[in-house]
Design a protein around this motif. Structure first.
Motif, PDB file in Angstrom:
ATOM      1  N   TYR A  80      27.217 -32.744   2.834  1.00 45.94           N
ATOM      2  CA  TYR A  80      27.385 -33.089   1.562  1.00 45.94           C
ATOM      3  C   TYR A  80      25.813 -32.983   0.551  1.00 45.94           C
ATOM      4  O   TYR A  80      25.964 -33.608  -0.375  1.00 45.94           O
ATOM      5  N   CYS A 136      27.154 -46.490   2.287  1.00 44.07           N
ATOM      6  CA  CYS A 136      28.559 -45.877   2.658  1.00 44.07           C
ATOM      7  C   CYS A 136      29.755 -46.930   2.580  1.00 44.07           C
ATOM      8  O   CYS A 136      29.233 -47.953   3.268  1.00 44.07           O
ATOM      9  N   ASN A 189      30.538 -43.655  11.188  1.00 47.05           N
ATOM     10  CA  ASN A 189      30.053 -44.139   9.868  1.00 47.05           C
ATOM     11  C   ASN A 189      30.074 -45.580  10.102  1.00 47.05           C
ATOM     12  O   ASN A 189      30.818 -46.275   9.265  1.00 47.05           O
ATOM     13  N   CYS A 195      36.900 -44.814   2.834  1.00 48.07           N
ATOM     14  CA  CYS A 195      35.789 -44.169   2.064  1.00 48.07           C
ATOM     15  C   CYS A 195      36.040 -44.193   0.822  1.00 48.07           C
ATOM     16  O   CYS A 195      37.084 -43.351   0.455  1.00 48.07           O
ATOM     17  N   VAL A 212      35.258 -42.177  -1.468  1.00 50.56           N
ATOM     18  CA  VAL A 212      35.246 -40.723  -2.219  1.00 50.56           C
ATOM     19  C   VAL A 212      36.541 -40.166  -1.610  1.00 50.56           C
ATOM     20  O   VAL A 212      37.372 -39.636  -2.560  1.00 50.56           O
ATOM     21  N   GLU A 239      39.591 -38.479   6.535  1.00 53.91           N
ATOM     22  CA  GLU A 239      39.059 -39.937   5.714  1.00 53.91           C
ATOM     23  C   GLU A 239      39.985 -40.075   4.559  1.00 53.91           C
ATOM     24  O   GLU A 239      40.004 -40.988   3.761  1.00 53.91           O
ATOM     25  N   CYS A 269      30.307 -38.132  -4.063  1.00 51.75           N
ATOM     26  CA  CYS A 269      29.673 -39.578  -3.265  1.00 51.75           C
ATOM     27  C   CYS A 269      28.457 -39.873  -3.678  1.00 51.75           C
ATOM     28  O   CYS A 269      27.433 -39.009  -3.705  1.00 51.75           O
TER      29      CYS A 269
HETATM   30 FE1  SF4 Z   1      30.601 -42.923   3.099  1.00 46.86          FE
HETATM   31 FE2  SF4 Z   1      32.556 -41.585   2.090  1.00 46.86          FE
HETATM   32 FE3  SF4 Z   1      30.177 -41.128   1.056  1.00 46.86          FE
HETATM   33 FE4  SF4 Z   1      30.833 -40.196   3.648  1.00 46.86          FE
HETATM   34  S1  SF4 Z   1      31.521 -39.534   1.699  1.00 46.86           S
HETATM   35  S2  SF4 Z   1      28.849 -41.342   2.916  1.00 46.86           S
HETATM   36  S3  SF4 Z   1      31.959 -41.899   4.285  1.00 46.86           S
HETATM   37  S4  SF4 Z   1      31.300 -42.935   1.120  1.00 46.86           S
END
Ligand code: SF4
Ligand code: 13P
Length: 307
Positions: A27, A88, A116, A177, A179, A205, A263
């Motif tokens: 990411y 997170c 996570n 999550c 996102v 997720e 994110c």
């Molecule tokens: Fe956390 Fe979702 Fe960001 Fe991954 S994408 S770091 S699971 S909030």
């Protein structure tokens, strides 16, 4: 890219000077992922690379729980995260004290924890899993503990997704999550109407309705492998936005179409703060020795499982 080039060159020079390596999650923005990442991949791959690398300094281009996991597996290395606020929503949904209470409620039931999570939570755990191996780990734990139930925390959607693929009863937690939970079945319906030939790949997720509507569910690495192997003409990646940009470089013939969600935690990491992390050797991530040893057991058990 052209304006970023001097910074990329300088970061790569600093890495050589300091015997440092950069672990970049899928990411990360492409300038980080392609420009300075020594190891790139999903959570599981990065955790393994941290342990194998002979670098003395690791810069985690990812979020805080990933840096903690690297520290747990490589206690002798200096682990840096460029921004301490890169958190997170899943990791902050549960504490070690919460896990102790769950264990009191379900004595004898093994605890499988998604990577996570904080090291504190991992320390209360029997074995970790990632989205890539969750079904395998759950079935292994049920067999080893001789139970038909497994506690799988903290991602409720991952737990439901695993429950659909196994006979083991899953006890879940209500972490999400932020996102992936924003995607809706309507997003997929809209994409299918606009691009009838597109293949839809979703991260585990995501809520169940998304996974049911998708053609394939898998971790970031699994999505990458799927596109590389099948080379679809058009693909929708139901995940974080940088994923499509990074996968696209290896599959130029595939057309990547929206939607995606950003994110905010991953996006705290930039070339600039990676550079500053290397120059000032900041911000170091540490884990208490007692927590570290117990958390390592849980992560190592996962790594030692047969492929
Ligand atoms: Fe956390 Fe979702 Fe960001 Fe991954 S994408 S770091 S699971 S909030
Ligand atoms: P994976 O890379 O393991 O699929 O995890 C995705 C994620 O959200 C990490 O924060």
């Amino acid at each position: 890219w052209r304006t970023q080039a001097p910074l990329i060159v300088e970061i790569n020079r600093l890495k050589r000077e300091k015997n440092a390596a950069i672990l970049a999650h899928n990411y990360m923005t492409p300038d980080i992922f392609h420009g300075v990442g020594d190891f790139v991949g999903d959570s599981l791959a990065l955790a393994k690379e941290a342990a194998k690398s002979d670098a003395t300094i690791i810069v985690q281009a990812g979020v805080h729980f990933m840096a903690e996991t690297s520290k747990v597996l490589s206690p002798e290395k200096k682990i840096l995260i460029p921004d301490l606020k890169a958190g997170c929503s899943l990791a902050s949904s549960i504490t070690g004290a919460d896990v102790r209470l769950i264990k009191q409620r379900y004595p004898g039931v093994p605890v499988v924890t998604y990577v996570n999570t904080t090291a504190d939570v991992k320390a209360e755990t029997d074995i970790c899993c990632t989205s890539a191996n969750a079904v395998q780990v759950v079935e292994w734990a049920a067999q080893q503990w001789g139970t038909d139930k497994v506690i799988l925390i903290p991602d409720e959607f991952l737990a439901r997704n695993v429950a659909r693929q196994t006979d083991v009863e899953i006890i879940a937690w209500a972490g999400h999550c932020e996102v992936h939970k924003r995607f809706t079945a309507q997003d997929i319906a809209d994409m299918r109407a606009a691009w009838p030939g597109a293949e839809v790949l979703a991260h585990p997720e995501c809520p169940a309705e998304i996974l049911e509507a998708a053609d394939f569910a898998g971790s970031t690495a699994a999505m990458n492998d799927y596109v590389a192997a099948r080379k679809p003409a058009q693909v929708v990646l139901i995940t974080e936005c940088s994923m499509a940009s990074n996968v696209q470089a290896e599959s130029p013939a595939t057309q990547f179409i929206g939607p995606c969600n950003m994110c905010p935690h991953m996006k705290r990491i930039t070339l600039k703060n990676i550079h500053d992390a290397l120059v000032h050797e900041r911000f170091e991530v540490t884990v208490d020795a007692d927590v570290l040893d117990r958390a390592r057991l849980a992560v190592q058990r996962m790594i030692d499982l047969p492929p």
